[in-house]
Scaffold this motif. Sequence first.
Motif, PDB file in Angstrom:
ATOM      1  N   GLU A  65      18.422  22.085  84.276  1.00 20.28           N
ATOM      2  CA  GLU A  65      18.397  23.406  84.918  1.00 20.28           C
ATOM      3  C   GLU A  65      19.784  24.035  84.890  1.00 20.28           C
ATOM      4  N   ASP A  66      20.257  24.527  86.034  1.00 22.15           N
ATOM      5  CA  ASP A  66      21.598  25.108  86.135  1.00 22.15           C
ATOM      6  C   ASP A  66      22.575  24.136  86.788  1.00 22.15           C
ATOM      7  N   VAL A  67      22.242  22.858  86.783  1.00 19.48           N
ATOM      8  CA  VAL A  67      23.065  21.857  87.467  1.00 19.48           C
ATOM      9  C   VAL A  67      23.990  21.141  86.499  1.00 19.48           C
ATOM     10  N   VAL A  68      23.451  20.642  85.388  1.00 17.25           N
ATOM     11  CA  VAL A  68      24.217  19.852  84.427  1.00 17.25           C
ATOM     12  C   VAL A  68      24.069  20.476  83.040  1.00 17.25           C
ATOM     13  N   GLU A  69      25.171  20.596  82.346  1.00 14.80           N
ATOM     14  CA  GLU A  69      25.175  21.074  80.963  1.00 14.80           C
ATOM     15  C   GLU A  69      25.426  19.881  80.032  1.00 14.80           C
ATOM     16  N   PRO A  70      25.206  20.022  78.733  1.00 15.41           N
ATOM     17  CA  PRO A  70      25.297  18.881  77.816  1.00 15.41           C
ATOM     18  C   PRO A  70      26.709  18.410  77.461  1.00 15.41           C
ATOM     19  N   SER A  71      27.698  18.680  78.263  1.00 12.49           N
ATOM     20  CA  SER A  71      29.057  18.217  77.968  1.00 12.49           C
ATOM     21  C   SER A  71      29.430  16.984  78.785  1.00 12.49           C
ATOM     22  N   GLY A  72      28.441  16.232  79.236  1.00 14.24           N
ATOM     23  CA  GLY A  72      28.697  15.008  79.978  1.00 14.24           C
ATOM     24  C   GLY A  72      28.838  13.827  79.030  1.00 14.24           C
ATOM     25  N   ILE A  73      28.688  12.631  79.587  1.00 15.50           N
ATOM     26  CA  ILE A  73      28.808  11.404  78.791  1.00 15.50           C
ATOM     27  C   ILE A  73      27.648  10.482  79.127  1.00 15.50           C
ATOM     28  N   GLY A  74      27.088   9.829  78.114  1.00 19.12           N
ATOM     29  CA  GLY A  74      26.139   8.754  78.322  1.00 19.12           C
ATOM     30  C   GLY A  74      24.787   9.156  78.871  1.00 19.12           C
ATOM     31  N   THR A  75      24.181   8.211  79.603  1.00 16.34           N
ATOM     32  CA  THR A  75      22.851   8.408  80.160  1.00 16.34           C
ATOM     33  C   THR A  75      22.918   8.443  81.680  1.00 16.34           C
TER      34      THR A  75
ATOM     35  N   GLN B 121      33.087  22.529  77.329  1.00 18.56           N
ATOM     36  CA  GLN B 121      33.144  21.588  76.221  1.00 18.56           C
ATOM     37  C   GLN B 121      34.574  21.114  76.034  1.00 18.56           C
ATOM     38  N   ASN B 122      34.753  19.810  76.122  1.00 20.52           N
ATOM     39  CA  ASN B 122      36.060  19.190  75.906  1.00 20.52           C
ATOM     40  C   ASN B 122      35.973  18.262  74.707  1.00 20.52           C
ATOM     41  N   HIS B 123      37.125  17.948  74.158  1.00 18.92           N
ATOM     42  CA  HIS B 123      37.190  16.936  73.108  1.00 18.92           C
ATOM     43  C   HIS B 123      36.691  15.623  73.715  1.00 18.92           C
ATOM     44  N   PRO B 124      35.972  14.793  72.958  1.00 15.65           N
ATOM     45  CA  PRO B 124      35.429  13.542  73.514  1.00 15.65           C
ATOM     46  C   PRO B 124      36.452  12.662  74.231  1.00 15.65           C
ATOM     47  N   ARG B 125      37.695  12.664  73.801  1.00 20.26           N
ATOM     48  CA  ARG B 125      38.693  11.827  74.474  1.00 20.26           C
ATOM     49  C   ARG B 125      39.116  12.403  75.827  1.00 20.26           C
ATOM     50  N   ARG B 126      38.714  13.618  76.136  1.00 21.18           N
ATOM     51  CA  ARG B 126      39.051  14.234  77.414  1.00 21.18           C
ATOM     52  C   ARG B 126      37.858  14.345  78.366  1.00 21.18           C
ATOM     53  N   ARG B 127      36.715  13.818  77.980  1.00 24.37           N
ATOM     54  CA  ARG B 127      35.510  13.926  78.799  1.00 24.37           C
ATOM     55  C   ARG B 127      35.426  12.875  79.894  1.00 24.37           C
ATOM     56  N   TRP B 128      36.057  11.740  79.740  1.00 20.82           N
ATOM     57  CA  TRP B 128      35.922  10.663  80.710  1.00 20.82           C
ATOM     58  C   TRP B 128      36.925  10.797  81.852  1.00 20.82           C
ATOM     59  N   THR B 129      36.549  10.264  83.024  1.00 15.71           N
ATOM     60  CA  THR B 129      37.431  10.289  84.199  1.00 15.71           C
ATOM     61  C   THR B 129      37.731   8.885  84.715  1.00 15.71           C
TER      62      THR B 129
ATOM     63  N   ARG C 268      34.240   3.821  79.004  1.00 19.19           N
ATOM     64  CA  ARG C 268      34.783   5.005  79.664  1.00 19.19           C
ATOM     65  C   ARG C 268      33.615   5.846  80.164  1.00 19.19           C
ATOM     66  N   ASN C 269      33.741   6.371  81.371  1.00 17.71           N
ATOM     67  CA  ASN C 269      32.670   7.152  81.968  1.00 17.71           C
ATOM     68  C   ASN C 269      33.213   8.354  82.719  1.00 17.71           C
ATOM     69  N   LYS C 270      32.349   9.294  82.937  1.00 25.09           N
ATOM     70  CA  LYS C 270      32.674  10.441  83.787  1.00 25.09           C
ATOM     71  C   LYS C 270      31.956  10.210  85.110  1.00 25.09           C
ATOM     72  N   ILE C 271      32.722   9.881  86.159  1.00 28.58           N
ATOM     73  CA  ILE C 271      32.117   9.583  87.462  1.00 28.58           C
ATOM     74  C   ILE C 271      32.700  10.437  88.585  1.00 28.58           C
TER      75      ILE C 271
END
Length: 80
Positions: free
Chosen positions: A16-26, A51-59, A68-71
């Motif tokens: 919906e309007d909550v999450v866009e496809p620039s996250g990581i994983g499942t 949209q970020n470069h893949p090396r900048r997507r994780w936290t 590496r994950n975005k949490i």
Amino acid sequence: MVMGDFNAKVGDERVEDVVEPSGIGTVNERGRRLIELCQVNDFTNTNTWYQNHPRRRWTWKSPGDRSRNKIDYILIQKRF
């Protein structure tokens, strides 16, 4: 505005309007609960909207650099 380390994975698919496809994983269970919280309270997850470069997507990086994950997320009201 809500900011924090939620230890949730919201995945890389649009919800919906909550999450866009620039996250990581499942999506994991905490991710589903975070998405549900956003839907109920009319929040959007700003970390996934740009949209970020893949090396900048994780936290977060595991010890030994095995995964590496975005949490960590920043949630804001959709009206803003």
